[in-house]
Design a protein around this motif. Structure first.
Motif, PDB file in Angstrom:
ATOM      1  N   VAL A 179     -17.801 -40.865 -23.819  1.00 52.64           N
ATOM      2  CA  VAL A 179     -17.052 -41.006 -25.061  1.00 52.64           C
ATOM      3  C   VAL A 179     -15.582 -41.249 -24.752  1.00 52.64           C
ATOM      4  O   VAL A 179     -14.934 -42.109 -25.364  1.00 52.64           O
ATOM      5  CB  VAL A 179     -17.225 -39.748 -25.942  1.00 52.64           C
ATOM      6  CG1 VAL A 179     -16.227 -39.751 -27.085  1.00 52.64           C
ATOM      7  CG2 VAL A 179     -18.641 -39.681 -26.499  1.00 52.64           C
TER       8      VAL A 179
ATOM      9  N   THR B 233     -26.308 -41.288 -27.263  1.00 53.85           N
ATOM     10  CA  THR B 233     -24.987 -41.300 -27.889  1.00 53.85           C
ATOM     11  C   THR B 233     -24.923 -42.271 -29.065  1.00 53.85           C
ATOM     12  O   THR B 233     -24.058 -42.165 -29.909  1.00 53.85           O
ATOM     13  CB  THR B 233     -23.892 -41.697 -26.868  1.00 53.85           C
ATOM     14  OG1 THR B 233     -24.286 -42.910 -26.261  1.00 53.85           O
ATOM     15  CG2 THR B 233     -23.715 -40.637 -25.813  1.00 53.85           C
TER      16      THR B 233
ATOM     17  N   GLN C 290     -21.777 -36.945 -21.351  1.00 54.03           N
ATOM     18  CA  GLN C 290     -21.630 -37.687 -22.613  1.00 54.03           C
ATOM     19  C   GLN C 290     -20.171 -37.707 -23.052  1.00 54.03           C
ATOM     20  O   GLN C 290     -19.679 -38.721 -23.542  1.00 54.03           O
ATOM     21  CB  GLN C 290     -22.518 -37.073 -23.695  1.00 54.03           C
ATOM     22  CG  GLN C 290     -23.976 -37.476 -23.548  1.00 54.03           C
ATOM     23  CD  GLN C 290     -24.863 -36.824 -24.570  1.00 54.03           C
ATOM     24  OE1 GLN C 290     -24.757 -35.630 -24.826  1.00 54.03           O
ATOM     25  NE2 GLN C 290     -25.756 -37.584 -25.166  1.00 54.03           N
ATOM     26  N   ILE C 291     -19.474 -36.561 -22.850  1.00 54.04           N
ATOM     27  CA  ILE C 291     -18.058 -36.526 -23.213  1.00 54.04           C
ATOM     28  C   ILE C 291     -17.277 -37.531 -22.368  1.00 54.04           C
ATOM     29  O   ILE C 291     -16.405 -38.243 -22.878  1.00 54.04           O
ATOM     30  CB  ILE C 291     -17.501 -35.097 -23.036  1.00 54.04           C
ATOM     31  CG1 ILE C 291     -18.107 -34.194 -24.105  1.00 54.04           C
ATOM     32  CG2 ILE C 291     -15.980 -35.090 -23.137  1.00 54.04           C
ATOM     33  CD1 ILE C 291     -17.573 -32.806 -24.129  1.00 54.04           C
TER      34      ILE C 291
ATOM     35  N   THR D 139     -18.414 -42.002 -37.263  1.00 53.28           N
ATOM     36  CA  THR D 139     -18.059 -42.570 -35.968  1.00 53.28           C
ATOM     37  C   THR D 139     -18.962 -43.757 -35.646  1.00 53.28           C
ATOM     38  O   THR D 139     -20.181 -43.675 -35.819  1.00 53.28           O
ATOM     39  CB  THR D 139     -18.211 -41.509 -34.874  1.00 53.28           C
ATOM     40  OG1 THR D 139     -17.486 -40.360 -35.280  1.00 53.28           O
ATOM     41  CG2 THR D 139     -17.691 -42.002 -33.553  1.00 53.28           C
TER      42      THR D 139
ATOM     43  N   ALA E 142     -22.747 -44.007 -34.355  1.00 54.21           N
ATOM     44  CA  ALA E 142     -22.956 -43.103 -33.228  1.00 54.21           C
ATOM     45  C   ALA E 142     -23.901 -41.982 -33.643  1.00 54.21           C
ATOM     46  O   ALA E 142     -24.112 -41.745 -34.828  1.00 54.21           O
ATOM     47  CB  ALA E 142     -21.632 -42.528 -32.767  1.00 54.21           C
TER      48      ALA E 142
ATOM     49  N   VAL F  54     -23.506 -31.491 -26.675  1.00 53.79           N
ATOM     50  CA  VAL F  54     -23.079 -32.718 -26.007  1.00 53.79           C
ATOM     51  C   VAL F  54     -22.765 -32.360 -24.559  1.00 53.79           C
ATOM     52  O   VAL F  54     -22.021 -31.421 -24.296  1.00 53.79           O
ATOM     53  CB  VAL F  54     -21.817 -33.282 -26.693  1.00 53.79           C
ATOM     54  CG1 VAL F  54     -21.440 -34.596 -26.067  1.00 53.79           C
ATOM     55  CG2 VAL F  54     -22.073 -33.460 -28.176  1.00 53.79           C
TER      56      VAL F  54
ATOM     57  N   ARG G  11     -14.607 -29.642 -27.249  1.00 51.68           N
ATOM     58  CA  ARG G  11     -14.794 -30.218 -25.917  1.00 51.68           C
ATOM     59  C   ARG G  11     -14.565 -29.185 -24.822  1.00 51.68           C
ATOM     60  O   ARG G  11     -15.087 -29.327 -23.727  1.00 51.68           O
ATOM     61  CB  ARG G  11     -13.831 -31.381 -25.700  1.00 51.68           C
ATOM     62  CG  ARG G  11     -14.105 -32.530 -26.656  1.00 51.68           C
ATOM     63  CD  ARG G  11     -13.266 -33.738 -26.319  1.00 51.68           C
ATOM     64  NE  ARG G  11     -13.346 -34.672 -27.445  1.00 51.68           N
ATOM     65  CZ  ARG G  11     -13.084 -35.952 -27.373  1.00 51.68           C
ATOM     66  NH1 ARG G  11     -12.716 -36.473 -26.229  1.00 51.68           N
ATOM     67  NH2 ARG G  11     -13.178 -36.720 -28.437  1.00 51.68           N
TER      68      ARG G  11
ATOM     69  N   ILE H  69     -22.301 -36.870 -31.428  1.00 53.61           N
ATOM     70  CA  ILE H  69     -21.070 -37.531 -30.995  1.00 53.61           C
ATOM     71  C   ILE H  69     -20.074 -37.552 -32.147  1.00 53.61           C
ATOM     72  O   ILE H  69     -18.874 -37.327 -31.969  1.00 53.61           O
ATOM     73  CB  ILE H  69     -21.383 -38.977 -30.526  1.00 53.61           C
ATOM     74  CG1 ILE H  69     -22.414 -38.964 -29.394  1.00 53.61           C
ATOM     75  CG2 ILE H  69     -20.119 -39.696 -30.094  1.00 53.61           C
ATOM     76  CD1 ILE H  69     -21.979 -38.259 -28.140  1.00 53.61           C
TER      77      ILE H  69
END
Lengths: 350, 441
Positions: free
Chosen positions: B188, B127, B184-185, B71, B157, B180, B171, B161
């Protein structure tokens, strides 16, 4: 015609080797504990990338193995630094001295918690060190009462402590070669063992017997030696929700979605609890520096400075991201001063 | 039959035939069933073997293929002399020491202007990979004119992440259960919407040495170490083994001494490899004083280990050359040396090479003996020669398998895939050599 040439080249290569080996080493050589390894490697990498020096080479040999290599002598073929997940022993200092390694700098880098964890699929357990001792020691006080020791009769957690669930005692942990195992035995089992008055009394009358009772883990299958690989233990716990595992805090920290740490003596194994010294099964981590090598191998002083910088071992440093529990401010200051003055190791009279 | 008279077909039919008698028929059925079972056992054995291999490959590939993608986050970075602390772009010292991480942080702040508070900023900086600064440093060092300019760059990243985007961190799990945070989500997801986050081919994996940050770790150091180690092994073991095999096959008298040597060679082939490691530690490092962790020592140890394999294969190859060739050569007046070098050796060479390649493949996959001589170590710099500290591919796999970070799981499998690729290549080469050049007599 060609063949004698090849032979000559080979002979030349073989003869030239010792001279190359005796030339100076331009990188720091570090050995020692597999528990300190993940922290030392991060510092080494940072050090290598941000300075003009080469990245130190770090071997994971275990605390005992590292100190053995470290104490073999002074000179570039011996390591400069050894990591240890316990303090150096008197016998090791003596051995070092015998081989000419008299000047040693001791640096404590922080603390590590040892957790007893199970799968998130099961309930979080609350236990005491006494429960751990009764569940895992080879010989325990007779459950019928009295001051005699019997072969461990407990098969289920409920038998040890009525508040624990009715499941088979099955604990996956490190083998005897591991420093984690030494620390677990010393802090958890001995801690629980001392709770029995008559065993505690043994410490004075029969020190050897006391150690045997408190430090021997049962061998009837309830404690499973799962190898040095803590990742494997985490995977096995996921597959078997009834089993418990013993490993370092950093592995719990990285796998919070899969496993949970048991509460020991009413304290949960969290970062803050370990840092505050509340969690009972935590131990200091060290490294030892051969002072004779400072100046002869380039970069040792700078490496120490990197390790002892706030951005590394401080409360917000990058080592805490990897699961190291930082020392309190005063302690950090003391060891930083030791590094600056290169204070020689002094073992208290123990 | 006792009276010597042949039984005609008609008589046979009348008697109900041999095959027709109930006992014979029963016996025959039994024999045929046994035959079928016997074949089935073999087939089952093969199927089991194949399914285990398939399972292994499936498991490794399923776990490891994602490691070939990494990523990246697109950031608009400004080579601000003030942030970097560089006054003059000609000053290389200042260039190498400059605060590139500060540059990344500034770019992150620019992308997410309303993040405030120390903790939140720390999470925000977390991140992006801690190695992002090194990417900028390299660009800057290569082209100092960048100072003061702004460019859009894809930077790696952080591994957490990366795991999130690859679905290894869920998630929908409660926030306390993942590494995470919800915030942070949210970042993202914002990046996803603006197309500033994507997965791209992971070149770092092939060009970098080891690292404790999964997104910066690569196998180049380990493959280079493996290369030097195998080179030393090949240079030493092939000539030694061929010379030993030729002497034993062509010159040595058949007596008790050669028998003892033969038994010992076969024995050595079965000695656990860790023993060779201990020997290497005692002899090469402690006695000769060669450096620890060096491919030279690793190669020496692996030479000891592969010698018996190659000697045995070479002797078999020499044995398979028919005596008529030797006799013809000698009959034409060739000396024994000429007979061997001109006739026997070329004919035996494909077999010898096959044995050598198999021995090398074995050496490539070995870790145990290297443990003792210090090649199981964290080494970041890619080794530049056989005397510099190095590690090898299987050791790299071992070290990654033992690392706590989740992202190393897929990298471990990916490294295994690379190792398996090399092994398949070598073994395929051995098969091709045998098919193409070996002569049957």
């Amino acid at each position: 015609m060609r063949k004698p040439l090849i032979a000559a080249a080979l002979a030349g290569a073989v003869l030239s080797v010792p001279t190359v080996a005796q030339a100076a080493r331009d990188y720091i050589s570090i050995v020692g504990s597999s528990t300190v390894y993940p922290f030392a490697t991060v510092v080494a990498e940072q050090f290598g990338k941000t300075t003009r020096f080469k990245t130190p080479k770090i071997e994971s040999t275990g605390s005992g193995g590292g100190l053995k290599l470290f104490c073999q002598g002074v000179g570039i073929k011996h390591p400069d630094i050894t990591n240890a997940s316990r303090r150096i022993k008197k016998s090791e200092v003596d051995k070092c001295a015998k081989n000419g390694v008299t000047e040693i700098l001791e640096v404590k880098i922080g603390y590590d918690g040892i957790v007893v964890a199970n799968s998130k699929k099961g309930p979080q357990l609350k236990m005491t060190r006494k429960d751990l001792f009764l569940a895992l020691a080879k010989e325990v006080p007779d459950p019928k009462g009295g001051e005699q020791l019997v072969e461990n009769p407990y098969k289920r957690w409920k038998q040890v402590n009525a508040s624990l669930p009715d499941v088979k005692i099955e604990v996956l942990g490190p083998p005897p070669t591991s420093g984690t195992r030494d620390a677990f035995v010393e802090l958890a089992l001995e801690g629980g063992c001392k709770k029995f008055g008559f065993i505690k009394a043994m410490k004075k009358s029969d020190k050897k017997g006391y150690k045997t009772v408190c430090h021997t883990i049962r061998e009837d299958g309830a404690y499973v030696e799962a190898g040095e690989n803590d990742n494997l233990i985490v995977q096995k716990l996921e597959a078997n929700p009834n089993a418990l595992g013993v490993f370092g805090f950093s592995f719990l920290d990285q796998n919070t979605d899969k496993v949970q740490g048991s509460v020991v003596d009413n304290v949960a194994p969290t970062f803050d609890n370990i840092a505050d010294g509340l969690y009972p099964i935590s131990r200091p981590l060290y490294f030892y520096v051969k002072k004779a090598h400072i100046g002869n191998v380039p970069g040792i002083k700078e490496f120490l400075a990197e390790f002892a910088s706030e951005k590394a071992w401080g409360p917000d440093g990058y080592l805490t991201d990897k699961g190291l529990i930082p020392m309190p401010d005063a302690e950090r200051k003391k060891f930083l001063a030791d590094i600056k003055k290169l204070t020689n190791l002094k073992l208290a009279s123990n | 039959m006792t009276d010597g008279k042949l039984i005609t077909g008609a008589e046979l039919a009348a008697s109900g035939s041999w095959h027709g008698s109930p006992q014979t028929q029963r016996r025959l059925r039994k024999r045929q069933a046994a035959e079928k079972r016997f074949r089935a056992y073999g087939l089952v054995a093969i199927l089991m073997g194949v399914s285990f291999v398939a399972l292994l490959f499936f498991d490794i590939v399923a776990k490891g293929w994602t490691a070939f993608m990494q990523t990246h986050i697109q950031l608009e970075v400004t080579y601000d002399p003030e942030v970097l602390g560089i006054a003059d772009s000609g000053d290389t010292q200042a260039l190498s020491r400059a605060n590139y991480t500060g540059m990344v942080k500034a770019a992150m702040r620019k992308t997410f202007p309303n993040v405030s508070g120390r903790r939140a900023k720390r999470a925000l900086y977390g991140t992006v990979s801690s190695g992002a600064g090194f990417v900028l440093r390299e660009r800057m060092m290569a082209n100092p004119d960048l100072l003061g300019s702004t460019e859009k760059l894809w930077l790696p990243a952080d591994d957490d992440i990366d795991m999130l985007l690859k679905g290894h961190i869920r998630r929908d799990a409660p926030e306390s259960d993942r590494r995470v945070s919800d915030q942070q989500i949210a970042w993202v997801e914002q990046l996803e919407q603006s197309g500033q986050i994507r997965k791209q081919f992971n070149t770092t994996f092939f060009t970098a040495g080891d690292s404790r940050e999964p997104e910066l770790a690569g196998i180049r150091g380990a493959t280079t170490g493996s290369f030097y180690t195998l080179l030393v092994t090949l240079i030493l073991s092939f000539p030694l083994a061929v010379a030993a095999a030729i002497y034993l096959e062509e010159f040595a008298p058949k007596n008790r001494w050669t028998d003892i040597i033969e038994v010992n060679i076969n024995n050595l082939a079965a000695v656990p490899s860790i023993v060779f490691g201990l020997l290497g530690l005692a002899v090469f490092i402690n006695f000769f004083g060669l450096p620890r962790s060096a491919p030279l020592v690793g190669g020496l140890v692996l030479t000891l280990m592969t010698l018996p394999t190659i000697i045995i294969a070479s002797r078999a190859a020499l044995k398979s050359v028919p005596p008529s060739i030797r006799e013809a050569a000698l009959g034409m007046g060739a000396s024994k040396t000429q007979m061997i070098t001109h006739h026997v050796l070329p004919l035996a060479m494909p077999g010898m090479l096959t044995g050598t390649i198999i021995g090398m493949a074995q050496a490539l996959g070995e870790t145990a003996p290297l443990l003792m001589i210090g090649m199981v170590a964290f080494i970041v710099d890619v080794p530049g020669g056989p005397l510099e500290p190095a590690t090898v591919l299987p050791v790299q796999i071992f070290l990654w398998a033992d690392s706590p970070e989740r992202a190393f799981v897929e990298r471990t499998s990916a490294a295994i895939m690379v190792l398996l690729g090399f092994l398949i290549l070598m073994n395929a080469l051995a098969v091709v050599l045998r098919r193409r050049f070996e002569r049957r007599w």
